[in-house]
Design a protein around this motif. Structure first.
Motif, PDB file in Angstrom:
ATOM      1  N   ASN A  40       0.818  -1.215   0.000  1.00  0.00           N
ATOM      2  CA  ASN A  40       0.000   0.000   0.000  1.00  0.00           C
ATOM      3  C   ASN A  40       0.854   1.268   0.000  1.00  0.00           C
ATOM      4  O   ASN A  40       0.554   2.225  -0.708  1.00  0.00           O
ATOM      5  N   GLU A  91       2.679   1.727  -3.353  1.00  0.00           N
ATOM      6  CA  GLU A  91       1.797   2.312  -4.373  1.00  0.00           C
ATOM      7  C   GLU A  91       1.835   3.831  -4.331  1.00  0.00           C
ATOM      8  O   GLU A  91       1.843   4.499  -5.377  1.00  0.00           O
ATOM      9  N   ARG A 114       5.612   5.098  -5.421  1.00  0.00           N
ATOM     10  CA  ARG A 114       6.057   4.929  -6.818  1.00  0.00           C
ATOM     11  C   ARG A 114       5.630   6.101  -7.706  1.00  0.00           C
ATOM     12  O   ARG A 114       6.205   6.292  -8.792  1.00  0.00           O
ATOM     13  N   ARG A 164       1.130  -7.616  -7.453  1.00  0.00           N
ATOM     14  CA  ARG A 164       0.476  -6.303  -7.578  1.00  0.00           C
ATOM     15  C   ARG A 164       1.255  -5.374  -8.498  1.00  0.00           C
ATOM     16  O   ARG A 164       0.654  -4.570  -9.231  1.00  0.00           O
ATOM     17  N   PHE A 165       2.598  -5.472  -8.474  1.00  0.00           N
ATOM     18  CA  PHE A 165       3.425  -4.549  -9.254  1.00  0.00           C
ATOM     19  C   PHE A 165       4.151  -5.252 -10.390  1.00  0.00           C
ATOM     20  O   PHE A 165       5.167  -4.752 -10.882  1.00  0.00           O
TER      21      PHE A 165
END
Length: 220
Positions: free
Chosen positions: A47, A50, A53, A75-76
């Motif tokens: 979280n 995110e 980045r 997720r990435f």
């Protein structure tokens, strides 16, 4: 005791992350430092990564729990500016230096003085360390802040998670540990290991620490 038990049941039905509450503040502190390459230690499901980045050139997240690291990596997986490593800070290579390092609810899992010393050595000249941590309540100020947090917590739960939850969100299921050091003890150690660090008691059982490494470090 009955009131505390009732509050605990209510909070479980309306869970929200005290750590994520400070995410935007942490990301703002990193952005204000002008950091390009950031290390997030104990990144969980990502979280904070995110948020970071979008404010840095690259972000590396360290997460020791295999299942949680896998969630973050998936997720990435579609971006080359984020790298998730399944590793604890103690296992991470020390030769690289970072413009900013973040830890949220992680430091109390680690030996305090040794970790702060190592973190200082992992910063580039002028780099910034941003910590949101947990502490052991001891002083009247601690207990007053905790009482205010206990009153505000269910209100925040209703706002952030109005529907009753059947289970905790995945990002709130990481292993936890009881904080060992008081805020006074953390201040004392930081004064030695991170001269000039700015420490504040925060709501929801947290404190913040911001340290800026010297832009022109002296001789070792």
């Amino acid at each position: 005791m009955a009131l505390l038990a009732h509050l605990e049941r209510f909070n479980q039905r309306h869970p929200w992350s005290h750590n994520d509450f400070y995410g935007r503040w942490v990301a703002g502190q990193v952005a204000a430092s002008g950091a390009r390459h950031v290390l997030d230690i104990g990144c969980g499901t990502g979280n904070l990564v995110e948020l970071l980045r979008h404010r840095a050139t690259s972000v590396t997240g360290l997460e020791p729990d295999p299942a949680t690291a896998r969630v973050a990596a998936d997720r990435f997986s579609d971006t080359d500016t984020v790298v998730i490593e399944r590793a604890a800070f103690a296992e991470h290579a020390r030769q690289r230096r970072w413009d900013a390092i973040t830890l949220v609810a992680v430091l109390h899992h680690l030996p305090l003085a040794e970790t702060l010393r190592e973190l200082r050595g992992c910063l580039t000249p002028g780099g910034r360390l941003v910590i949101v941590g947990c502490y052991r309540e001891a002083s009247p100020g601690d207990h007053l802040t905790a009482a205010l947090a206990a009153l505000a917590n269910p209100i925040m739960g209703l706002v952030k998670h109005p529907a009753r939850a059947r289970a905790l969100p995945v990002h709130m299921t990481a292993p936890t540990a009881v904080a060992r050091e008081t805020l006074a003890e953390i201040r004392a150690v930081a004064a030695t290991e991170l001269p000039g660090a700015r420490i504040r008691r925060r709501l929801f059982w947290r404190y913040s620490l911001v340290y800026d490494a010297p832009a022109h470090p002296g001789p070792a």
